[in-house]
Scaffold this active site. Structure first.
Site, PDB file in Angstrom:
ATOM      1  CG  MET A 168      45.978  45.377  48.212  1.00 23.49           C
ATOM      2  SD  MET A 168      46.387  46.598  46.952  1.00 23.49           S
ATOM      3  CE  MET A 168      44.789  47.042  46.366  1.00 23.49           C
ATOM      4  CD  GLN A 196      45.419  39.830  42.084  1.00 24.03           C
ATOM      5  OE1 GLN A 196      45.820  40.982  42.028  1.00 24.03           O
ATOM      6  NE2 GLN A 196      44.705  39.388  43.096  1.00 24.03           N
ATOM      7  CG  HIS A 214      34.953  42.858  51.265  1.00 24.09           C
ATOM      8  ND1 HIS A 214      34.968  41.574  50.753  1.00 24.09           N
ATOM      9  CD2 HIS A 214      35.684  43.614  50.395  1.00 24.09           C
ATOM     10  CE1 HIS A 214      35.631  41.558  49.614  1.00 24.09           C
ATOM     11  NE2 HIS A 214      36.101  42.778  49.371  1.00 24.09           N
ATOM     12  CG  HIS A 239      39.205  40.678  51.945  1.00 18.61           C
ATOM     13  ND1 HIS A 239      38.551  41.888  51.889  1.00 18.61           N
ATOM     14  CD2 HIS A 239      40.127  40.718  50.963  1.00 18.61           C
ATOM     15  CE1 HIS A 239      39.053  42.619  50.916  1.00 18.61           C
ATOM     16  NE2 HIS A 239      40.009  41.941  50.333  1.00 18.61           N
ATOM     17  CB  SER A 262      34.988  45.105  45.202  1.00 16.64           C
ATOM     18  OG  SER A 262      36.020  46.053  45.018  1.00 16.64           O
TER      19      SER A 262
HETATM   20  O1  PAF Z   1      44.058  41.293  45.086  1.00 15.41           O
HETATM   21  C1  PAF Z   1      44.660  42.079  45.845  1.00 15.41           C
HETATM   22  O2  PAF Z   1      44.138  42.537  46.857  1.00 15.41           O
HETATM   23  C2  PAF Z   1      46.083  42.492  45.513  1.00 15.41           C
HETATM   24  O3  PAF Z   1      46.259  42.613  44.147  1.00 15.41           O
HETATM   25  C3  PAF Z   1      47.146  41.548  46.116  1.00 15.41           C
HETATM   26  C4  PAF Z   1      47.043  40.145  45.550  1.00 15.41           C
HETATM   27  C5  PAF Z   1      46.974  41.493  47.632  1.00 15.41           C
HETATM   28  C6  PAF Z   1      48.547  42.074  45.812  1.00 15.41           C
HETATM   29  O4  PAF Z   1      48.740  43.344  46.330  1.00 15.41           O
END
Ligand code: PAF
Length: 300
Positions: free
Chosen positions: A39, A163, A43, A46, A195
């Protein structure tokens, strides 16, 4: 080199087509494509996902999309930090090839979309309990991203443990030919899981935040040998809840599950954690930030 940015589904598809080896008609031109869904507001965690993606594929696509369908009423969709230029500059340092940054209209011709992707029981617990509908939104956006990018492999962080489990289930149940790779949690030096929402913490909250990880580690240490009575387990958990609350957090949940997010078998006397690994999961508010963390415990 800076990644090439696409805002439209059709242009991204056209850009990726040659790597699939179909345009040239030559099988030897086929290259593996990895997707790193995000999204944005990237950071180090990612960037680590991108580095892992590069180990699994020739071409790395990073999607940057603040997905409205996974935010509930009153959540931070409007204020979620959108920092595309900075994100692209960071991605250039780790060698991402493409950024897919669609508008909401491009992703959702109709909002909310009448088609749903429901994950069932696994999504109704933990985060799903306090964020109803959240994982339905994740399910649809990830399905769409899989269909748009058609990656060979997709990388998701283990910080969002539930998730990741839901996405593995989605891939299995909808027969996506995609390998899912879970990437280890990246932490600050003091243990706080990285995060985008950490930036909501004030300076003093930031000092307190690593306590969450420390308490999880301590609980993991106490559970790792297995063989614990139900009563001892419950008092351990109660003690942890008290310590976390006293540090200033408002606990959303602190739970112990099997690795597959099932309930740990227990009877009135024994909490049975001898036969399989367990995971401790926590979500807790500290000021404006809802912090998530987890710790896998390899028992025995
Ligand atoms: O983990 C995230 O940043 C979001 O939930 C994702 C997997 C990109 C879906 O929008």
């Amino acid at each position: 080199m800076s990644p090439i940015i696409h805002h439209h589904i059709s242009s991204l598809r056209a850009a990726l087509q040659p790597y699939r080896g179909q345009q040239s008609g030559r099988q030897d031109r086929q290259q593996r494509i990895a997707l790193v869904p995000t999204m944005g507001n990237l950071h180090e965690g990612h960037l680590e996902l991108v580095k892992i993606a590069k180990q699994h594929a020739d071409i790395v696509v990073v999607s940057i999309f603040v997905n409205p369908t996974q935010f509930g009423v009153g959540e931070d969709f409007d204020s979620y930090p959108r920092t595309l230029d900075e994100d692209v500059a960071k991605l250039a340092t780790v060698g991402a090839d493409y950024v897919f940054a669609p508008s909401v209209d491009a992703m959702y011709p109709v909002l909310p979309p009448p088609t749903t992707v429901l994950a069932g029981a696994i999504s109704n617990q933990l985060c799903g309990q306090s964020r109803p509908g959240h994982f339905d939104g994740v399910g649809i956006v990830v399905s769409k991203l899989f269909n748009i990018v058609q990656p060979d492999v997709a990388i998701f962080g283990q910080k969002d443990y539930q998730q990741l489990a839901i996405i593995k289930q989605l891939v299995r149940d909808l027969s996506y030919p995609i390998e899912i790779v879970g990437a280890p949690i990246i932490r600050a030096d003091d243990g706080l899981a990285l995060s985008s929402r950490n930036q909501y913490l004030t300076e003093s909250e930031r000092q307190v935040a690593p306590i969450l990880h420390r308490e999880l580690q301590d609980l993991a240490e106490q559970l790792k040998d297995g063989g614990i009575s139900q009563q001892a387990f419950e008092s351990l958990l109660a003690d942890k809840r008290t310590r976390i609350s006293e540090a200033g957090f408002t606990i959303d949940y602190l739970e112990v599950k099997t690795e597959a997010l099932g309930s740990v078998a227990s009877d009135s006397t024994t909490f049975n954690i001898e036969n399989e690994n367990i995971v401790i999961l926590v979500a807790a508010w500290l000021g404006r930030a809802r912090l998530l963390d987890n710790q896998l415990v390899v028992v025995g």
